[in-house]
Design a protein around this motif. Structure first.
Motif, PDB file in Angstrom:
ATOM      1  N   LEU A   2      45.623  53.212  15.259  1.00 50.60           N
ATOM      2  CA  LEU A   2      45.365  53.688  16.610  1.00 50.60           C
ATOM      3  C   LEU A   2      44.022  54.408  16.683  1.00 50.60           C
ATOM      4  O   LEU A   2      43.709  55.233  15.824  1.00 50.60           O
ATOM      5  CB  LEU A   2      46.477  54.650  17.032  1.00 50.60           C
ATOM      6  CG  LEU A   2      46.481  55.167  18.472  1.00 50.60           C
ATOM      7  CD1 LEU A   2      46.759  54.034  19.461  1.00 50.60           C
ATOM      8  CD2 LEU A   2      47.532  56.271  18.627  1.00 50.60           C
ATOM      9  N   HIS A  24      52.845  57.574  17.314  1.00 52.59           N
ATOM     10  CA  HIS A  24      51.636  58.378  17.488  1.00 52.59           C
ATOM     11  C   HIS A  24      51.231  58.446  18.957  1.00 52.59           C
ATOM     12  O   HIS A  24      50.862  59.514  19.466  1.00 52.59           O
ATOM     13  CB  HIS A  24      50.495  57.801  16.639  1.00 52.59           C
ATOM     14  CG  HIS A  24      50.724  57.949  15.173  1.00 52.59           C
ATOM     15  ND1 HIS A  24      50.010  57.228  14.226  1.00 52.59           N
ATOM     16  CD2 HIS A  24      51.603  58.720  14.469  1.00 52.59           C
ATOM     17  CE1 HIS A  24      50.432  57.569  13.015  1.00 52.59           C
ATOM     18  NE2 HIS A  24      51.396  58.465  13.135  1.00 52.59           N
ATOM     19  N   MET A  25      51.312  57.319  19.656  1.00 54.83           N
ATOM     20  CA  MET A  25      50.989  57.324  21.085  1.00 54.83           C
ATOM     21  C   MET A  25      51.983  58.165  21.874  1.00 54.83           C
ATOM     22  O   MET A  25      51.631  58.819  22.855  1.00 54.83           O
ATOM     23  CB  MET A  25      50.963  55.902  21.637  1.00 54.83           C
ATOM     24  CG  MET A  25      49.747  55.097  21.225  1.00 54.83           C
ATOM     25  SD  MET A  25      49.563  53.555  22.168  1.00 54.83           S
ATOM     26  CE  MET A  25      50.946  52.621  21.530  1.00 54.83           C
ATOM     27  N   PHE A  35      44.119  55.647  24.580  1.00 50.37           N
ATOM     28  CA  PHE A  35      44.572  55.057  23.325  1.00 50.37           C
ATOM     29  C   PHE A  35      44.225  53.571  23.263  1.00 50.37           C
ATOM     30  O   PHE A  35      44.432  52.848  24.237  1.00 50.37           O
ATOM     31  CB  PHE A  35      46.087  55.193  23.179  1.00 50.37           C
ATOM     32  CG  PHE A  35      46.578  56.599  23.008  1.00 50.37           C
ATOM     33  CD1 PHE A  35      46.266  57.331  21.864  1.00 50.37           C
ATOM     34  CD2 PHE A  35      47.367  57.199  23.979  1.00 50.37           C
ATOM     35  CE1 PHE A  35      46.736  58.628  21.691  1.00 50.37           C
ATOM     36  CE2 PHE A  35      47.837  58.495  23.820  1.00 50.37           C
ATOM     37  CZ  PHE A  35      47.520  59.210  22.680  1.00 50.37           C
ATOM     38  N   ASP A  47      39.623  61.375  22.954  1.00 45.41           N
ATOM     39  CA  ASP A  47      40.037  62.610  23.625  1.00 45.41           C
ATOM     40  C   ASP A  47      38.979  62.941  24.668  1.00 45.41           C
ATOM     41  O   ASP A  47      37.933  63.522  24.359  1.00 45.41           O
ATOM     42  CB  ASP A  47      40.162  63.737  22.593  1.00 45.41           C
ATOM     43  CG  ASP A  47      40.801  64.988  23.174  1.00 45.41           C
ATOM     44  OD1 ASP A  47      40.653  65.215  24.391  1.00 45.41           O
ATOM     45  OD2 ASP A  47      41.433  65.744  22.411  1.00 45.41           O
ATOM     46  N   CYS A  92      41.990  56.879  19.256  1.00 47.75           N
ATOM     47  CA  CYS A  92      42.217  57.746  20.410  1.00 47.75           C
ATOM     48  C   CYS A  92      40.907  58.405  20.826  1.00 47.75           C
ATOM     49  O   CYS A  92      40.214  59.013  20.003  1.00 47.75           O
ATOM     50  CB  CYS A  92      43.253  58.811  20.071  1.00 47.75           C
ATOM     51  SG  CYS A  92      43.445  60.077  21.341  1.00 47.75           S
ATOM     52  N   LEU A 120      43.538  61.521  27.445  1.00 50.04           N
ATOM     53  CA  LEU A 120      43.522  60.708  26.233  1.00 50.04           C
ATOM     54  C   LEU A 120      43.538  59.227  26.579  1.00 50.04           C
ATOM     55  O   LEU A 120      44.275  58.803  27.460  1.00 50.04           O
ATOM     56  CB  LEU A 120      44.747  61.027  25.362  1.00 50.04           C
ATOM     57  CG  LEU A 120      44.924  62.470  24.878  1.00 50.04           C
ATOM     58  CD1 LEU A 120      46.282  62.633  24.219  1.00 50.04           C
ATOM     59  CD2 LEU A 120      43.814  62.861  23.918  1.00 50.04           C
TER      60      LEU A 120
END
Length: 202
Positions: free
Chosen positions: A54, A134-135, A43, A58, A56, A41
């Motif tokens: 955020l 969230h991170m 970020f 993947d 992200c 991941l």
């Protein structure tokens, strides 16, 4: 990303060079991380106006997710403008420049912007806390199975966010990366001593 990278006032090559320089600064020149080959991941905390959210990437399955605590009734582009797509485009260019095999998967992926169970409509001051949480808790996989241990918007949620704010502030202040750490500790000790002198110490 700086404003000039989004509003077009910077040339494309300047945007890309600045992006690469920032990436390399973050990974401190470590080739293992620079290639992103074994990274699941990636970020990117974003501040747009006065709001944090955020983005992200993947890398494991080639997915792009935007995580935002705010619940909106307007379409994606109306909320975020061109910023997310600009970031995705320049990140894909970087992936191609280092030969990362996931570049095409990320390029073809559409943004996912789920409405989170703990999303908010009235809270406009804790977006930075949500981003850090969230991170800290998102590890990929099905979004429906992800739980960051924050309840829906109510008084209990506010209590949880206050605790998280204290936790993150403490971590930041006491981090070895904080050049003012020694001063912070001295000030805290001085404050504790002053409370003791007043008979209010713990």
């Amino acid at each position: 990303m700086k404003d000039g990278m989004v509003n077009g006032s910077m040339s494309h090559i300047d945007c890309f060079n600045l992006f690469v320089a920032n990436i390399e600064e973050v990974v401190s020149g470590d080739r293992k991380f620079r290639s992103l080959k074994n990274v699941d991941l990636v970020f990117f905390p974003v501040i747009q106006g006065s709001h944090f959210y955020l983005i992200c990437f993947d890398m494991k399955i080639g997915r792009v997710i935007l995580l935002d605590n705010m619940i909106y009734t307007i379409p994606f582009e109306g909320r975020y403008g061109e910023f997310p797509n600009k970031l995705k485009s320049i990140f894909v260019e970087y992936l191609k420049s280092i030969g990362n095999v996931k570049a095409n998967d990320i390029e073809e992926a559409d943004f996912e912007a789920p409405e989170l169970k703990w999303g908010t409509r009235k809270n406009v001051v804790d977006c930075g806390i949500f981003v850090m949480r969230h991170m800290e808790t998102f590890a990929g996989g099905h979004l429906s199975r992800w739980d960051c241990d924050i309840c829906e918007e109510n008084r209990a949620q506010k209590f949880i966010l206050t605790k998280l704010r204290k936790k993150y502030v403490t971590k930041l202040l006491l981090s070895n990366e904080n050049k003012q750490k020694t001063k912070v500790l001295l000030d805290a000790r001085s404050y504790a001593n002053s409370l003791k002198a007043l008979g209010r110490g713990y």
